[in-house]
Write an enzyme that holds these catalytic residues in place. Structure first.
Site, PDB file in Angstrom:
ATOM      1  CB  CYS A 127      42.114  46.723  36.504  1.00  0.00           C
ATOM      2  SG  CYS A 127      40.900  46.309  35.274  1.00  0.00           S
TER       3      CYS A 127
ATOM      4  N   GLY B 245      38.538  32.949  48.303  1.00  0.00           N
ATOM      5  CA  GLY B 245      39.632  32.817  47.344  1.00  0.00           C
ATOM      6  C   GLY B 245      40.661  31.770  47.730  1.00  0.00           C
ATOM      7  N   PRO B 246      41.239  31.890  48.940  1.00  0.00           N
ATOM      8  CG  PRO B 246      42.380  32.898  50.679  1.00  0.00           C
ATOM      9  CD  PRO B 246      41.085  32.961  49.919  1.00  0.00           C
TER      10      PRO B 246
ATOM     11  CE  LYS C  57      36.571  32.358  44.466  1.00  0.00           C
ATOM     12  NZ  LYS C  57      36.179  33.607  45.197  1.00  0.00           N
TER      13      LYS C  57
ATOM     14  CD  GLU D 153      42.764  40.430  30.971  1.00  0.00           C
ATOM     15  OE1 GLU D 153      43.276  41.551  31.142  1.00  0.00           O
ATOM     16  OE2 GLU D 153      42.692  39.885  29.852  1.00  0.00           O
TER      17      GLU D 153
ATOM     18  N   GLY E 210      32.691  30.923  47.144  1.00  0.00           N
ATOM     19  CA  GLY E 210      33.597  30.537  48.226  1.00  0.00           C
ATOM     20  C   GLY E 210      34.734  31.512  48.371  1.00  0.00           C
TER      21      GLY E 210
ATOM     22  N   GLY F 241      38.934  29.214  45.453  1.00  0.00           N
ATOM     23  CA  GLY F 241      39.717  29.721  44.321  1.00  0.00           C
ATOM     24  C   GLY F 241      40.988  28.911  44.137  1.00  0.00           C
TER      25      GLY F 241
ATOM     26  CD  GLU G  47      45.407  48.045  40.706  1.00  0.00           C
ATOM     27  OE1 GLU G  47      45.533  46.981  41.319  1.00  0.00           O
ATOM     28  OE2 GLU G  47      44.906  48.130  39.579  1.00  0.00           O
TER      29      GLU G  47
HETATM   30  P1  NAD Z   1      41.863  39.503  44.427  1.00  0.00           P
HETATM   31  O1  NAD Z   1      43.067  39.146  43.671  1.00  0.00           O
HETATM   32  O2  NAD Z   1      41.939  39.566  45.909  1.00  0.00           O
HETATM   33  O3  NAD Z   1      40.645  38.515  44.116  1.00  0.00           O
HETATM   34  C1  NAD Z   1      40.264  38.162  42.818  1.00  0.00           C
HETATM   35  C2  NAD Z   1      39.634  36.800  42.838  1.00  0.00           C
HETATM   36  O4  NAD Z   1      40.615  35.854  43.223  1.00  0.00           O
HETATM   37  C3  NAD Z   1      38.481  36.646  43.844  1.00  0.00           C
HETATM   38  O5  NAD Z   1      37.498  35.805  43.298  1.00  0.00           O
HETATM   39  C4  NAD Z   1      39.156  35.956  45.010  1.00  0.00           C
HETATM   40  O6  NAD Z   1      38.269  35.203  45.783  1.00  0.00           O
HETATM   41  C5  NAD Z   1      40.144  35.067  44.297  1.00  0.00           C
HETATM   42  N1  NAD Z   1      41.290  34.645  45.102  1.00  0.00           N
HETATM   43  C6  NAD Z   1      41.826  35.255  46.192  1.00  0.00           C
HETATM   44  N2  NAD Z   1      42.862  34.515  46.668  1.00  0.00           N
HETATM   45  C7  NAD Z   1      42.978  33.437  45.866  1.00  0.00           C
HETATM   46  C8  NAD Z   1      43.873  32.331  45.814  1.00  0.00           C
HETATM   47  N3  NAD Z   1      44.857  32.175  46.714  1.00  0.00           N
HETATM   48  N4  NAD Z   1      43.717  31.426  44.824  1.00  0.00           N
HETATM   49  C9  NAD Z   1      42.750  31.563  43.892  1.00  0.00           C
HETATM   50  N5  NAD Z   1      41.866  32.589  43.899  1.00  0.00           N
HETATM   51  C10 NAD Z   1      41.986  33.513  44.867  1.00  0.00           C
HETATM   52  O7  NAD Z   1      41.418  40.848  43.788  1.00  0.00           O
HETATM   53  P2  NAD Z   1      40.172  41.718  44.132  1.00  0.00           P
HETATM   54  O8  NAD Z   1      40.469  42.423  45.415  1.00  0.00           O
HETATM   55  O9  NAD Z   1      38.943  40.890  44.069  1.00  0.00           O
HETATM   56  O10 NAD Z   1      40.155  42.745  42.872  1.00  0.00           O
HETATM   57  C11 NAD Z   1      40.941  43.877  42.834  1.00  0.00           C
HETATM   58  C12 NAD Z   1      42.181  43.679  41.994  1.00  0.00           C
HETATM   59  O11 NAD Z   1      41.864  43.097  40.736  1.00  0.00           O
HETATM   60  C13 NAD Z   1      42.875  44.959  41.641  1.00  0.00           C
HETATM   61  O12 NAD Z   1      44.254  44.829  41.847  1.00  0.00           O
HETATM   62  C14 NAD Z   1      42.563  45.178  40.163  1.00  0.00           C
HETATM   63  O13 NAD Z   1      43.462  45.933  39.441  1.00  0.00           O
HETATM   64  C15 NAD Z   1      42.485  43.815  39.662  1.00  0.00           C
HETATM   65  N6  NAD Z   1      41.609  43.772  38.478  1.00  0.00           N
HETATM   66  C16 NAD Z   1      42.164  43.597  37.228  1.00  0.00           C
HETATM   67  C17 NAD Z   1      41.369  43.574  36.103  1.00  0.00           C
HETATM   68  C18 NAD Z   1      41.935  43.375  34.730  1.00  0.00           C
HETATM   69  O14 NAD Z   1      41.181  43.110  33.810  1.00  0.00           O
HETATM   70  N7  NAD Z   1      43.211  43.483  34.522  1.00  0.00           N
HETATM   71  C19 NAD Z   1      40.004  43.711  36.235  1.00  0.00           C
HETATM   72  C20 NAD Z   1      39.475  43.886  37.499  1.00  0.00           C
HETATM   73  C21 NAD Z   1      40.291  43.893  38.614  1.00  0.00           C
END
Ligand code: NAD
Length: 479
Positions: free
Chosen positions: A286, A210-211, A177, A252, A208, A214, A386
């Site tokens: 990140c 996230g909420p 996803k 991650e 799709g 995902g 962050e």
């Molecule tokens: P996000 O957490 O909003 O979304 C990440 C993914 O999770 C997306 O695919 C999203 O659709 C999904 N998602 C959102 N809500 C969900 C839920 N309730 N249940 C399941 N899945 C859900 O993050 P983002 O805005 O896409 O990315 C930015 C963040 O990611 C930053 O905080 C960054 O530091 C972190 N990041 C970390 C790494 C790492 O390797 N540690 C790498 C890249 C990004």
């Protein structure tokens, strides 16, 4: 504008389940080019029904995929790496359009890096030991089963490959996803997987929200492991959903990494490389070193060097060859980052470069001025949270003990850097940092080294042999 109608499930492209048989129109996600603010495509917004179909397909495919010999899986993965390489130009254009990352940078991190990571797993499979002897036991390392992979938008293809490829390599099957902002490169990845000819159900894609999609994947009772990359807030929700079904989870998450410049370091180089690290991908990294720690004696010199270095990062059109700084991915992120810049000013940090105003001459696109703050103290919001934008906080320390305290003084622990004229000293300092990766005197990124966080930056590791082990169970047989 291009309309994508399908999600890749069980080896074929299928429209969203909610559309099938009903006269309701399936929901779609609009994909926006962040430099032009134009809608460039739509993809289906899958829901729990699509996730369920994909998980069933992955479950059905698991036994026979796992039964294939590792060398056979290695051949497919080598073919996948070659196919990624052949599609380099399409990958670069797709990611530049949906993410807004400058073209030259996109080539390296969104095309060449994933190709190399996929190739590394094809190679690793040739030698990886899936069994070991311990006294009277043989320990088998077995595939965990069906993997749910949830990925973010900031390095969209790298993050897909870093999960999907090692999972497939050990014999797991996968439901991906991808992030809402960057589903097009995920569609392209699925096309490439299809072209390479993995058996149906081995890899599945559900686009799709996230909420919705995902969450459904994280909760699905027939998923054995959820591998998530994204924000710490969502990571916690995913972990809770997974815990309820006692499934494994790899996370991650975010970071607030420290770039520690010790008093005997090459200051010019440390500051210039540090600025480049923060400005890369418009600060949407990140592992970015968003806190620069400098000793009091050389503090003002470092601030001047940083201001001069950041002047080389003028925001502009990511498709133009000379551009080093593109827009942020969407309006929400832009507004969030500007909010942090306003907060830094309000809390008394000294604005050295950038600011909240939109960059001059760019009346369209989600651009933010590259921003440097000095006189940032550890309790300030911009030193703790962050920001995920092109914003650097320069902090002052009096002693190396205090530098360590500041470096370790956030909830995060993903990456970091140490600079010193004495490498042993830098290593000794790095060993005391509560973080998963540290670059010594500008050591370059190694795609075979384990990547992952301490503290709220995550659980588990990606890349190389450690990344492969994430997708394995152990089983002991006694003789
Ligand atoms: P996000 O957490 O909003 O979304 C990440 C993914 O999770 C997306 O695919 C999203 O659709 C999904 N998602 C959102 N809500 C969900 C839920 N309730 N249940 C399941 N899945 C859900 O993050 P983002 O805005 O896409 O990315 C930015 C963040 O990611 C930053 O905080 C960054 O530091 C972190 N990041 C970390 C790494 C790492 O390797 N540690 C790498 C890249 C990004």
């Amino acid at each position: 504008m291009k309309t994508y109608n399908g999600m890749y499930i069980d080896g074929r492209w299928r429209s969203a389940a909610r559309q099938d048989g009903a006269d309701r129109r399936a929901a779609v996600i609009e994909v926006v080019n962040p430099a032009s603010e134009q809608v460039i495509a739509t993809v289906p917004a899958g829901d729990a029904l699509d996730v369920d179909a994909a998980v069933r397909a992955a479950r059905a495919a698991f036994r026979s995929w796992y039964a294939t010999a590792p060398v056979e899986r290695a051949e497919r993965i080598a073919a996948l790496s070659a196919a990624l390489s052949a599609q380099r130009e399409r990958i670069v254009q797709t990611v530049t359009a949906e993410l807004g990352s400058p073209r030259a940078f996109t080539e390296i991190v969104s095309a060449d890096l994933p190709t190399r990571v996929a190739g590394s797993y094809a190679k690793l499979l040739q030698t990886y030991e899936f069994a070991e002897k311990v006294d009277n036991s043989t320990i088998h390392h077995e595939a965990v089963g069906v993997v749910g992979a949830i990925t973010p938008w900031n390095y969209p293809l790298h993050q897909i490959v870093a999960k999907v490829v090692p999972a497939l390599a050990v014999g797991c099957t996968v439901v991906l996803k991808p992030a809402e902002d960057t589903p097009l490169v995920a569609q392209l990845f699925a096309e490439i997987v299809d072209e390479v000819g993995f058996p149906p159900g081995v890899f599945n894609l559900v686009t799709g929200l996230g909420p919705v999609a995902g969450q459904a994947l994280a909760e699905h009772p027939d998923v054995d492991l959820v591998s998530f990359t994204g924000s710490t807030a969502v990571g916690k929700q995913v972990a809770l959903a997974a815990a309820a079904a006692v499934k494994r989870v790899a996370l991650e998450l975010g970071g607030k990494s420290a770039n520690v410049i010790l008093p005997d370091a090459d200051l010019g180089r440390a500051v210039t490389v540090g600025i480049g690290n923060v400005m890369a991908n418009s600060g949407q990294t990140c592992s970015a070193w968003t806190r620069m720690l400098v000793d009091a004696d050389r503090y003002e010199e470092a601030v001047e060097l940083a201001a001069a270095a950041v002047a080389n990062y003028r925001p502009g059109d990511p498709t133009l060859p000379g551009t080093r700084l593109g827009p942020l991915v969407n309006a929400k992120q832009r507004d969030r980052v500007r909010g942090y810049i306003a907060k830094g000013i309000e809390e008394g940090a000294r604005l050295v470069a950038g600011g909240i105003e939109p960059p001059e001459g760019l009346d369209r696109g989600y651009f933010v001025r590259p921003t440097v703050f000095a006189d940032v103290t550890p309790e300030m919001t911009i030193a703790q949270e962050e920001i995920f934008g092109p914003v650097l906080s320069i902090m002052r320390y009096e002693t190396e003990e205090q530098a360590l305290e500041i470096a370790n003084g956030t909830v995060y622990g993903l990456a970091g850097a140490v600079w010193s004229g004495d490498e042993d000293k830098a290593v000794a300092f790095a060993r005391r940092m509560d973080t998963g990766q540290v670059d010594i005197n500008g050591g370059r990124f190694n795609p075979l080294a384990p990547f992952g966080g301490y503290k709220h930056s995550g659980i588990g590791r990606e890349l190389g042999a450690h990344g492969l082990a994430e997708f394995l169970h152990t089983k002991s047989l006694q003789f």
